[in-house]
Motif scaffolding. Structure first.
Motif, short mmCIF file in Angstrom:
data_model
loop_
_atom_site.label_atom_id
_atom_site.label_comp_id
_atom_site.label_asym_id
_atom_site.label_seq_id
_atom_site.Cartn_x
_atom_site.Cartn_y
_atom_site.Cartn_z
N SER A 62 0.83 -1.20 0.00
CA SER A 62 0.00 0.00 0.00
C SER A 62 0.86 1.26 0.00
N LEU A 63 1.94 1.23 0.77
CA LEU A 63 2.88 2.36 0.79
C LEU A 63 3.49 2.59 -0.57
N TYR A 64 4.03 1.53 -1.19
CA TYR A 64 4.67 1.67 -2.49
C TYR A 64 3.68 2.14 -3.55
N ALA A 65 2.46 1.62 -3.50
CA ALA A 65 1.45 2.03 -4.48
C ALA A 65 1.13 3.51 -4.34
N ALA A 66 1.02 3.99 -3.10
CA ALA A 66 0.73 5.40 -2.87
C ALA A 66 1.88 6.29 -3.33
N ILE A 67 3.11 5.89 -3.02
CA ILE A 67 4.28 6.67 -3.44
C ILE A 67 4.37 6.71 -4.96
N LEU A 68 4.16 5.57 -5.60
CA LEU A 68 4.22 5.50 -7.06
C LEU A 68 3.14 6.36 -7.70
N THR A 69 1.96 6.36 -7.13
CA THR A 69 0.87 7.19 -7.65
C THR A 69 1.24 8.67 -7.58
N ARG A 70 1.77 9.09 -6.45
CA ARG A 70 2.17 10.49 -6.31
C ARG A 70 3.28 10.85 -7.30
N LEU A 71 4.23 9.95 -7.48
CA LEU A 71 5.32 10.21 -8.42
C LEU A 71 4.77 10.40 -9.83
N ALA A 72 3.83 9.55 -10.23
CA ALA A 72 3.26 9.65 -11.57
C ALA A 72 2.49 10.96 -11.74
#
Length: 204
Positions: A46-56
């Motif tokens: 969940s953490l990685y998905a949220a970070i990746l979403t913000r990066l995109a």
């Protein structure tokens, strides 16, 4: 129109101090959601998905992460706060994670929903609760060895569709037939090793 899909496999199962340090880049609402997970592996995904979403999103809007803010409508997927950026209303995003993998979709001028599931022995007993009769017949037409794959094909299609329109799995799922037009034209499904992935995109 600008579509970006990210699929990442992740076998990290232990929460560490490094993960704690990444929480500072997320909203309080997302942090609370991460903490509620029982298992470390789910927290990490969940953490990685949220970070990746913000990066995109920051790359699409050409802005800093600290400029982003989100709204969390009850029973609906999160959205960008319109006041955080002049083009915030044009961006939609969705994320999904399962054991060992993350799928993130970000798009502009479209609504998007994504789902990823690890293909395992399917819980066929729930089909009558969530699948349209045509979808059940579709699954039952496969041989025993292929039925689980067909189950997760329909499951991910259905969840991607409902997430695309912001309601998640709270609507009358049995009334939705993802195999018929027009739904079958806006949902793309594929397998990635032992994962089933679906993406639904509706032009605004």
């Amino acid at each position: 129109m600008n579509e970006k899909l990210y699929l990442i496999k992740n076998n990290t199962t232990i929460w560490s101090k490094e993960h704690d340090s990444l929480l500072q880049y997320l909203s309080p609402e997302r942090i609370a959601k991460i903490i509620r997970y029982k298992f470390d592996s789910d927290k990490v995904n969940s953490l990685y998905a949220a970070i990746l979403t913000r990066l995109a999103i920051t790359r699409i809007l050409k802005c800093e992460n600290k400029e982003l803010s989100f709204e969390y409508p009850k029973n609906h997927k999160p959205v960008l706060n319109p006041s955080c950026h002049p083009k915030a209303n044009s961006v939609d995003f969705n994320l999904s994670h399962t054991k060992g993998a993350i799928l993130v979709g970000v798009t502009t001028d479209e609504s998007i929903g994504v789902d990823i599931e690890k293909i395992t022995d399917a819980p066929f007993d729930v089909m009558c609760l969530v699948f349209h009769p045509d979808e059940i017949n579709y699954i039952n037409n496969f041989s025993d060895s292929a039925k689980s794959v067909a189950f997760y094909e329909i499951w991910t299609k259905k969840e991607a569709y409902t997430k695309c329109f912001g309601t998640g799995l709270i609507t009358d799922l049995c009334s939705i037939n993802t195999l018929e037009a027009p739904l079958n034209s806006i949902i793309e499904t594929w397998t990635e090793d032992d994962y089933m992935c679906s993406v639904c995109i509706e032009t605004l």
